[in-house]
Scaffold this motif. Sequence first.
Motif, PDB file in Angstrom:
ATOM      1  N   MET A 191      -0.858  11.539  16.347  1.00  0.00           N
ATOM      2  CA  MET A 191      -0.254  10.620  15.019  1.00  0.00           C
ATOM      3  C   MET A 191       1.274  10.648  15.209  1.00  0.00           C
ATOM      4  SD  MET A 191      -0.905  10.353  11.020  1.00  0.00           S
ATOM      5  CE  MET A 191      -2.455  11.180  11.041  1.00  0.00           C
ATOM      6  N   ARG A 192       1.920   9.363  14.977  1.00  0.00           N
ATOM      7  CA  ARG A 192       3.307   9.364  15.008  1.00  0.00           C
ATOM      8  C   ARG A 192       4.153  10.377  14.101  1.00  0.00           C
ATOM      9  NH1 ARG A 192       5.407   2.836  14.666  1.00  0.00           N
ATOM     10  NH2 ARG A 192       4.051   2.128  16.321  1.00  0.00           N
ATOM     11  N   SER A 193       4.811  10.815  14.621  1.00  0.00           N
ATOM     12  CA  SER A 193       5.790  11.975  13.899  1.00  0.00           C
ATOM     13  C   SER A 193       6.370  11.184  12.599  1.00  0.00           C
ATOM     14  CB  SER A 193       7.026  12.672  14.480  1.00  0.00           C
ATOM     15  OG  SER A 193       7.848  11.623  15.055  1.00  0.00           O
ATOM     16  N   GLU A 194       6.793  10.101  12.479  1.00  0.00           N
ATOM     17  CA  GLU A 194       7.224   9.365  11.367  1.00  0.00           C
ATOM     18  C   GLU A 194       6.415   9.159  10.541  1.00  0.00           C
ATOM     19  OE1 GLU A 194       7.566   5.950  14.626  1.00  0.00           O
ATOM     20  OE2 GLU A 194       7.725   8.075  14.585  1.00  0.00           O
ATOM     21  N   ILE A 195       5.256   9.031  10.725  1.00  0.00           N
ATOM     22  CA  ILE A 195       3.946   8.695   9.805  1.00  0.00           C
ATOM     23  C   ILE A 195       3.681  10.074   9.253  1.00  0.00           C
ATOM     24  CG2 ILE A 195       1.702   8.238   9.595  1.00  0.00           C
ATOM     25  CD1 ILE A 195       1.850   6.254  11.708  1.00  0.00           C
ATOM     26  N   LEU A 196       3.650  11.183   9.720  1.00  0.00           N
ATOM     27  CA  LEU A 196       3.407  12.424   9.376  1.00  0.00           C
ATOM     28  C   LEU A 196       4.470  12.964   8.273  1.00  0.00           C
ATOM     29  CD1 LEU A 196       1.796  14.612  12.445  1.00  0.00           C
ATOM     30  CD2 LEU A 196       0.671  13.625  10.212  1.00  0.00           C
ATOM     31  N   LYS A 197       5.766  12.582   8.806  1.00  0.00           N
ATOM     32  CA  LYS A 197       6.850  12.907   7.715  1.00  0.00           C
ATOM     33  C   LYS A 197       6.775  12.150   6.527  1.00  0.00           C
ATOM     34  CE  LYS A 197      10.055  13.915  11.618  1.00  0.00           C
ATOM     35  NZ  LYS A 197      11.327  13.291  12.453  1.00  0.00           N
ATOM     36  N   ARG A 198       6.138  11.084   6.415  1.00  0.00           N
ATOM     37  CA  ARG A 198       6.133  10.334   5.441  1.00  0.00           C
ATOM     38  C   ARG A 198       4.749   9.981   4.699  1.00  0.00           C
ATOM     39  NH1 ARG A 198       8.184   4.713   5.990  1.00  0.00           N
ATOM     40  NH2 ARG A 198       7.830   4.710   3.737  1.00  0.00           N
ATOM     41  N   ILE A 199       3.804  11.035   5.031  1.00  0.00           N
ATOM     42  CA  ILE A 199       2.314  10.893   4.932  1.00  0.00           C
ATOM     43  C   ILE A 199       2.150  10.738   3.260  1.00  0.00           C
ATOM     44  CG2 ILE A 199       1.643  13.052   4.872  1.00  0.00           C
ATOM     45  CD1 ILE A 199      -0.827  11.857   6.533  1.00  0.00           C
ATOM     46  N   ASN A 200       2.906  11.876   2.437  1.00  0.00           N
ATOM     47  CA  ASN A 200       2.604  11.839   1.253  1.00  0.00           C
ATOM     48  C   ASN A 200       2.998  10.645   0.349  1.00  0.00           C
ATOM     49  OD1 ASN A 200       1.613  14.867   1.048  1.00  0.00           O
ATOM     50  ND2 ASN A 200       3.300  15.099   2.281  1.00  0.00           N
ATOM     51  N   GLU A 201       3.548   9.990   0.745  1.00  0.00           N
ATOM     52  CA  GLU A 201       4.030   8.844   0.214  1.00  0.00           C
ATOM     53  C   GLU A 201       3.383   7.445   0.639  1.00  0.00           C
ATOM     54  OE1 GLU A 201       8.252   6.939   1.620  1.00  0.00           O
ATOM     55  OE2 GLU A 201       8.436   9.218   1.642  1.00  0.00           O
ATOM     56  N   LEU A 202       2.573   7.567   1.651  1.00  0.00           N
ATOM     57  CA  LEU A 202       1.837   6.745   2.096  1.00  0.00           C
ATOM     58  C   LEU A 202       0.337   6.390   1.648  1.00  0.00           C
ATOM     59  CD1 LEU A 202       2.985   6.996   5.971  1.00  0.00           C
ATOM     60  CD2 LEU A 202       3.631   5.161   4.149  1.00  0.00           C
ATOM     61  N   PHE A 203      -0.047   7.180   0.929  1.00  0.00           N
ATOM     62  CA  PHE A 203      -1.366   7.125   0.407  1.00  0.00           C
ATOM     63  C   PHE A 203      -1.375   8.016  -1.027  1.00  0.00           C
ATOM     64  CE2 PHE A 203      -1.545  11.511   1.731  1.00  0.00           C
ATOM     65  CZ  PHE A 203      -2.976  12.065   0.902  1.00  0.00           C
ATOM     66  N   ASP A 204      -2.492   7.711  -1.833  1.00  0.00           N
ATOM     67  CA  ASP A 204      -2.661   8.066  -3.235  1.00  0.00           C
ATOM     68  C   ASP A 204      -3.992   8.915  -2.989  1.00  0.00           C
ATOM     69  OD1 ASP A 204      -3.520   8.599  -5.956  1.00  0.00           O
ATOM     70  OD2 ASP A 204      -2.450   6.799  -6.607  1.00  0.00           O
ATOM     71  N   SER A 205      -4.195  10.066  -3.509  1.00  0.00           N
ATOM     72  CA  SER A 205      -5.394  10.967  -3.369  1.00  0.00           C
ATOM     73  C   SER A 205      -6.483  10.547  -4.079  1.00  0.00           C
ATOM     74  CB  SER A 205      -4.998  12.469  -3.337  1.00  0.00           C
ATOM     75  OG  SER A 205      -4.350  12.827  -4.503  1.00  0.00           O
ATOM     76  N   TYR A 206      -6.179   9.952  -5.386  1.00  0.00           N
ATOM     77  CA  TYR A 206      -7.043   9.496  -6.525  1.00  0.00           C
ATOM     78  C   TYR A 206      -7.914   8.380  -5.804  1.00  0.00           C
ATOM     79  CZ  TYR A 206      -4.503  11.953 -10.119  1.00  0.00           C
ATOM     80  OH  TYR A 206      -3.849  12.873 -10.735  1.00  0.00           O
ATOM     81  N   ASP A 207      -7.187   7.444  -4.843  1.00  0.00           N
ATOM     82  CA  ASP A 207      -7.701   6.294  -4.469  1.00  0.00           C
ATOM     83  C   ASP A 207      -8.726   6.544  -3.270  1.00  0.00           C
ATOM     84  OD1 ASP A 207      -6.383   4.510  -6.263  1.00  0.00           O
ATOM     85  OD2 ASP A 207      -4.761   4.428  -4.734  1.00  0.00           O
ATOM     86  N   LEU A 208      -8.719   7.921  -2.631  1.00  0.00           N
ATOM     87  CA  LEU A 208      -9.487   8.229  -1.636  1.00  0.00           C
ATOM     88  C   LEU A 208     -10.997   8.252  -2.084  1.00  0.00           C
ATOM     89  CD1 LEU A 208      -7.487  10.825   0.367  1.00  0.00           C
ATOM     90  CD2 LEU A 208      -7.631   8.445   0.893  1.00  0.00           C
ATOM     91  N   PHE A 209     -11.183   8.377  -3.373  1.00  0.00           N
ATOM     92  CA  PHE A 209     -12.633   8.619  -3.826  1.00  0.00           C
ATOM     93  C   PHE A 209     -13.255   7.117  -3.793  1.00  0.00           C
ATOM     94  CE2 PHE A 209     -10.820  12.510  -5.149  1.00  0.00           C
ATOM     95  CZ  PHE A 209     -12.004  13.334  -5.258  1.00  0.00           C
ATOM     96  N   GLY A 210     -12.473   5.867  -3.835  1.00  0.00           N
ATOM     97  CA  GLY A 210     -13.181   4.672  -3.607  1.00  0.00           C
ATOM     98  C   GLY A 210     -13.016   4.070  -2.321  1.00  0.00           C
ATOM     99  N   GLY A 211     -13.581   3.291  -1.798  1.00  0.00           N
ATOM    100  CA  GLY A 211     -13.634   2.790  -0.433  1.00  0.00           C
ATOM    101  C   GLY A 211     -12.260   1.887  -0.391  1.00  0.00           C
ATOM    102  N   SER A 212     -11.679   1.572  -1.363  1.00  0.00           N
ATOM    103  CA  SER A 212     -10.450   0.730  -1.199  1.00  0.00           C
ATOM    104  C   SER A 212      -9.308   1.693  -0.960  1.00  0.00           C
ATOM    105  CB  SER A 212     -10.289  -0.090  -2.645  1.00  0.00           C
ATOM    106  OG  SER A 212      -9.998   0.665  -3.412  1.00  0.00           O
ATOM    107  N   GLY A 213      -9.387   2.829  -1.345  1.00  0.00           N
ATOM    108  CA  GLY A 213      -8.275   3.916  -1.249  1.00  0.00           C
ATOM    109  C   GLY A 213      -7.692   3.911   0.061  1.00  0.00           C
ATOM    110  N   SER A 214      -8.547   4.133   1.172  1.00  0.00           N
ATOM    111  CA  SER A 214      -8.200   4.222   2.517  1.00  0.00           C
ATOM    112  C   SER A 214      -7.703   2.870   3.069  1.00  0.00           C
ATOM    113  CB  SER A 214      -9.712   4.526   3.442  1.00  0.00           C
ATOM    114  OG  SER A 214     -10.159   5.923   2.994  1.00  0.00           O
TER     115      SER A 214
END
Length: 115
Positions: free
Chosen positions: A1-24
Motif C-alpha cells: 500500500m502506498r506510504s502516503e495512504i498509510l500515513k493518513r489512514i486514520n483520517e481516511l476512514f471511520d471505524s464506526y462505519d466499518l460495521f455497515g457495508g457503506s463504511g468500507s
Amino acid sequence: MRSEILKRINELFDSYDLFGGSGSEEALETIREEFPDITEEELKEFGEYLDGFYDYCLEYGDILAEKYKLPFLPTSGEAKKEIAEYVAVCREKYPEIDEKHIIELFSTDCWLTNR
C-alpha cells in the motif's frame, strides 16, 4: 500500500462505519478523491487492509462484549487493563491505526451486541 495512504489512514476512514457495508465503500470513495491516480489494484489492497483490520480487531471486541455484557466499554480497572492489552495486540498487527479507532471499534461492538 502506498506510504502516503498509510500515513493518513486514520483520517481516511471511520471505524464506526466499518460495521455497515457503506463504511468500507465510503472509505474507498475518500481514497479515490484524495488520490485520483490510484489504481484499482491499490484500491482493492486498501479495502482488504480495512477488512482485515475490522475482522482481526472485532475478535477482541467480541470477547469484551461477551465477557462484560454491557452496551459500552467497561470502566473498571481490570477491564481497562484488558482493553489496553487488546489494543496493544491490534496495534501490533495494524501499527498505522490509531488507538482511538480500535477503541471505537470495541465500543461499537459492545453496543451492537448488548443493546
